[in-house]
Write a protein that holds these residues in place. Structure first.
Motif, mmCIF file in Angstrom:
data_model
loop_
_atom_site.group_PDB
_atom_site.id
_atom_site.type_symbol
_atom_site.label_atom_id
_atom_site.label_comp_id
_atom_site.label_asym_id
_atom_site.label_seq_id
_atom_site.Cartn_x
_atom_site.Cartn_y
_atom_site.Cartn_z
ATOM 1 N N SER A 146 -7.967 4.437 2.285
ATOM 2 C CA SER A 146 -7.844 5.548 1.340
ATOM 3 C C SER A 146 -7.896 6.850 2.129
ATOM 4 O O SER A 146 -8.957 7.465 2.265
ATOM 5 C CB SER A 146 -8.955 5.491 0.296
ATOM 6 O OG SER A 146 -8.892 4.292 -0.441
ATOM 7 N N THR B 235 -7.869 12.824 -3.326
ATOM 8 C CA THR B 235 -8.718 12.014 -4.209
ATOM 9 C C THR B 235 -9.077 12.867 -5.413
ATOM 10 O O THR B 235 -9.746 13.893 -5.280
ATOM 11 C CB THR B 235 -9.983 11.540 -3.480
ATOM 12 O OG1 THR B 235 -9.599 10.717 -2.374
ATOM 13 C CG2 THR B 235 -10.872 10.743 -4.419
ATOM 14 N N ARG C 1 -6.468 8.485 -7.241
ATOM 15 C CA ARG C 1 -5.794 9.362 -6.292
ATOM 16 C C ARG C 1 -4.744 10.202 -7.025
ATOM 17 O O ARG C 1 -4.235 9.812 -8.085
ATOM 18 C CB ARG C 1 -5.104 8.527 -5.200
ATOM 19 C CG ARG C 1 -5.959 7.432 -4.589
ATOM 20 C CD ARG C 1 -7.038 7.964 -3.686
ATOM 21 N NE ARG C 1 -6.478 8.647 -2.503
ATOM 22 C CZ ARG C 1 -5.993 8.010 -1.430
ATOM 23 N NH1 ARG C 1 -5.954 6.678 -1.391
ATOM 24 N NH2 ARG C 1 -5.535 8.697 -0.391
ATOM 25 N N ASN D 91 0.822 -1.218 0.000
ATOM 26 C CA ASN D 91 0.000 0.000 0.000
ATOM 27 C C ASN D 91 0.859 1.272 0.000
ATOM 28 O O ASN D 91 0.538 2.260 0.660
ATOM 29 C CB ASN D 91 -0.947 0.012 1.202
ATOM 30 C CG ASN D 91 -1.983 -1.090 1.124
ATOM 31 O OD1 ASN D 91 -2.738 -1.178 0.168
ATOM 32 N ND2 ASN D 91 -1.992 -1.960 2.129
ATOM 33 N N PHE E 169 -3.086 4.211 1.157
ATOM 34 C CA PHE E 169 -3.656 3.679 -0.078
ATOM 35 C C PHE E 169 -4.272 2.309 0.194
ATOM 36 O O PHE E 169 -3.916 1.639 1.163
ATOM 37 C CB PHE E 169 -2.582 3.552 -1.160
ATOM 38 C CG PHE E 169 -2.032 4.866 -1.625
ATOM 39 C CD1 PHE E 169 -2.599 5.521 -2.702
ATOM 40 C CD2 PHE E 169 -0.954 5.454 -0.979
ATOM 41 C CE1 PHE E 169 -2.101 6.749 -3.130
ATOM 42 C CE2 PHE E 169 -0.444 6.673 -1.398
ATOM 43 C CZ PHE E 169 -1.021 7.318 -2.477
ATOM 44 N N TYR E 170 -5.190 1.918 -0.693
ATOM 45 C CA TYR E 170 -5.843 0.624 -0.584
ATOM 46 C C TYR E 170 -5.562 -0.147 -1.874
ATOM 47 O O TYR E 170 -6.253 -0.027 -2.853
ATOM 48 C CB TYR E 170 -7.349 0.816 -0.399
ATOM 49 C CG TYR E 170 -8.070 -0.376 0.197
ATOM 50 C CD1 TYR E 170 -7.933 -1.660 -0.335
ATOM 51 C CD2 TYR E 170 -8.912 -0.221 1.288
ATOM 52 C CE1 TYR E 170 -8.591 -2.736 0.206
ATOM 53 C CE2 TYR E 170 -9.589 -1.297 1.844
ATOM 54 C CZ TYR E 170 -9.430 -2.554 1.293
ATOM 55 O OH TYR E 170 -10.095 -3.627 1.837
ATOM 56 N N THR F 280 -11.270 0.346 -4.062
ATOM 57 C CA THR F 280 -12.093 1.462 -3.596
ATOM 58 C C THR F 280 -12.711 2.270 -4.725
ATOM 59 O O THR F 280 -13.486 3.195 -4.471
ATOM 60 C CB THR F 280 -11.249 2.412 -2.723
ATOM 61 O OG1 THR F 280 -10.160 2.919 -3.510
ATOM 62 C CG2 THR F 280 -10.698 1.688 -1.507
ATOM 63 N N GLU G 250 -6.948 2.865 -7.536
ATOM 64 C CA GLU G 250 -7.233 1.907 -6.468
ATOM 65 C C GLU G 250 -8.449 1.101 -6.918
ATOM 66 O O GLU G 250 -9.581 1.575 -6.845
ATOM 67 C CB GLU G 250 -7.545 2.612 -5.151
ATOM 68 C CG GLU G 250 -6.357 3.260 -4.487
ATOM 69 C CD GLU G 250 -6.710 3.887 -3.150
ATOM 70 O OE1 GLU G 250 -5.790 4.355 -2.475
ATOM 71 O OE2 GLU G 250 -7.919 3.915 -2.785
#
Length: 415
Positions: free
Chosen positions: A265, A310, A300, A244, A275-276, A296, A293
């Motif tokens: 996120s 975002t 980003r 991540n 981060f995811y 999610t 991502e």
């Protein structure tokens, strides 16, 4: 006796049919179901491949995008095992591949691929493809001739020239000004470089998963690095998915640019952000980085100062065309930026290609949303209006992309 045999037969046949179906289901390999092999020359209304300009194009799990100097967009159409082209006039065509899994070299639809995940374009217009399931880096010339630049059909982490080199699930590719190709070798936890002559060297990582930074490049560690990009100064940025983190390779050392050990996120500065599962990354001319991502459904942005925000998406699966966080995606897994700062996204589960302007305005520029390999118009005017009102779709199983990106390393690989 005859009655007993008849009963045994009536029991055995259905049992065998059930077992055959069960075996086929358990041994199916394609993470994204490959579409029906379409016959060339059909029409869009029949679901067959078509070059007619009035057909609306379709994709099957696109996972990578790239843009050339003229503004043409190239798509790694993973589920179709094809490389597609979206011209500047809005027409989608198949540049290479024919829907059949394989590693055959040749011109156009003579060539075959097996799970192309990402692609990049060099200054001369050559396209390089991370042919994931073939463990190869393929090259497509401007005339459509496909060849294998490096890699064999076996997994490994051997440096060498051409087929003497080995990869394990090459997932991301990027080119520098000299035509060298950089590869995120996800299964090996390595960053590799391939020269135009096909010579492969390892520039960072050591096979072991981890998040170690430092000046000793081969002592640094990654954990399933999936995407990578270069900025105009030649710095390399890596979407280190299972860590991540966004990592930077510059000046002979590896550092962490942004992200932490938190799977979430979260916006913020550098390592205060989270981060995811970041899986794809691209840089613009101003030094901004854009990261997908896929879990999610967010895009980003990291500015030159390391501030993470975002850029687009609201965290809910959908295909709403709007601005910034009012827009929605469904499994975004490939990203590229053109010379004017427009961002292009392979919206995998929606089977479409999206565009985001520097102001954050999101639109759908190619794909009907249906699974297929139809060539023709990128999108219709009616569809363009319709997608503006779509705000929710059923979220596809996130394990699909997870299985594409995450590589489980075998116990023994060639060294």
């Amino acid at each position: 006796m005859k009655t007993r045999l008849k009963k045994q037969f009536l029991f055995t046949v259905p049992f065998m049919v059930i077992m055959i179906c069960f075996f086929n289901a358990c041994t199916k390999r394609s993470p994204i179901p490959t579409s029906t092999k379409y016959d060339a020359g059909g029409t869009g209304s029949t679901g067959k491949d078509s070059t007619a300009a009035d057909s609306i194009a379709s994709f099957n799990g696109p996972t990578g995008v790239a843009v050339d100097a003229a503004g043409n967009i190239y798509v790694a159409d993973y589920g179709n095992n094809e490389i597609r082209k979206i011209s500047t006039t809005g027409i989608v065509s198949t540049l290479a591949g024919n829907g059949i899994q394989g590693s055959i070299n040749g011109v156009g639809n003579v060539a075959t691929f097996n799970g192309p995940t990402s692609l990049t374009v060099d200054p001369s217009g050559n396209i390089y493809v991370a042919d994931d399931n073939n463990n190869q880096i393929r090259r497509i010339t401007p005339t459509g001739l496909v060849s294998t630049l490096a890699g064999s059909d076996s997994t490994g982490s051997v440096d060498g020239i051409g087929a003497a080199a080995y990869f394990f699930g090459p997932s991301g590719v990027a080119c520098d000004a000299q035509g060298n190709v950089y590869v995120s070798d996800a299964g090996n936890n390595l960053i590799r470089m391939v020269t135009p002559a096909g010579s492969v060297t390892t520039i960072a990582g050591n096979d072991n998963p981890g998040a170690t930074n430092g000046a000793a490049l081969l002592a640094a560690t990654f954990n399933n690095p999936v995407g990578l990009t270069l900025d105009k100064s030649g710095n390399i940025y890596v979407a280190d998915m299972l860590n991540n983190l966004i990592r930077k390779i510059s000046g002979g050392q590896v550092t962490t640019l942004a992200g932490s050990d938190t799977t979430a996120s979260i916006n913020g500065q550098g390592t205060a952000a989270a981060f995811y599962f970041p899986n794809s990354i691209a840089a613009d001319a101003s030094g901004n980085l854009y990261v997908t991502e896929y879990v999610t459904d967010l895009i980003r942005k990291i500015d030159p100062n390391g501030n993470v925000t975002t850029f687009a998406g609201n965290g809910n699966a959908g295909q709403a065309d709007s601005t910034g966080v009012a827009a929605s995606f469904n499994g975004p897994s490939g990203i590229a930026v053109d010379a004017t700062g427009n961002v292009y996204v392979a919206d995998t589960y929606n089977n479409v290609i999206r565009k985001i302007t520097p102001a954050g305005v999101v639109s759908t520029i190619a794909g009907s949303g249906s699974v297929g390999s139809i060539n023709g118009k990128a999108i219709s005017a009616v569809q363009r209006k319709r997608t503006n009102s779509i705000n929710t779709v059923k979220k596809a199983n996130s394990k699909t992309l997870f299985n594409i990106f995450v590589k489980k390393r075998p116990q023994y690989l060639p060294n």
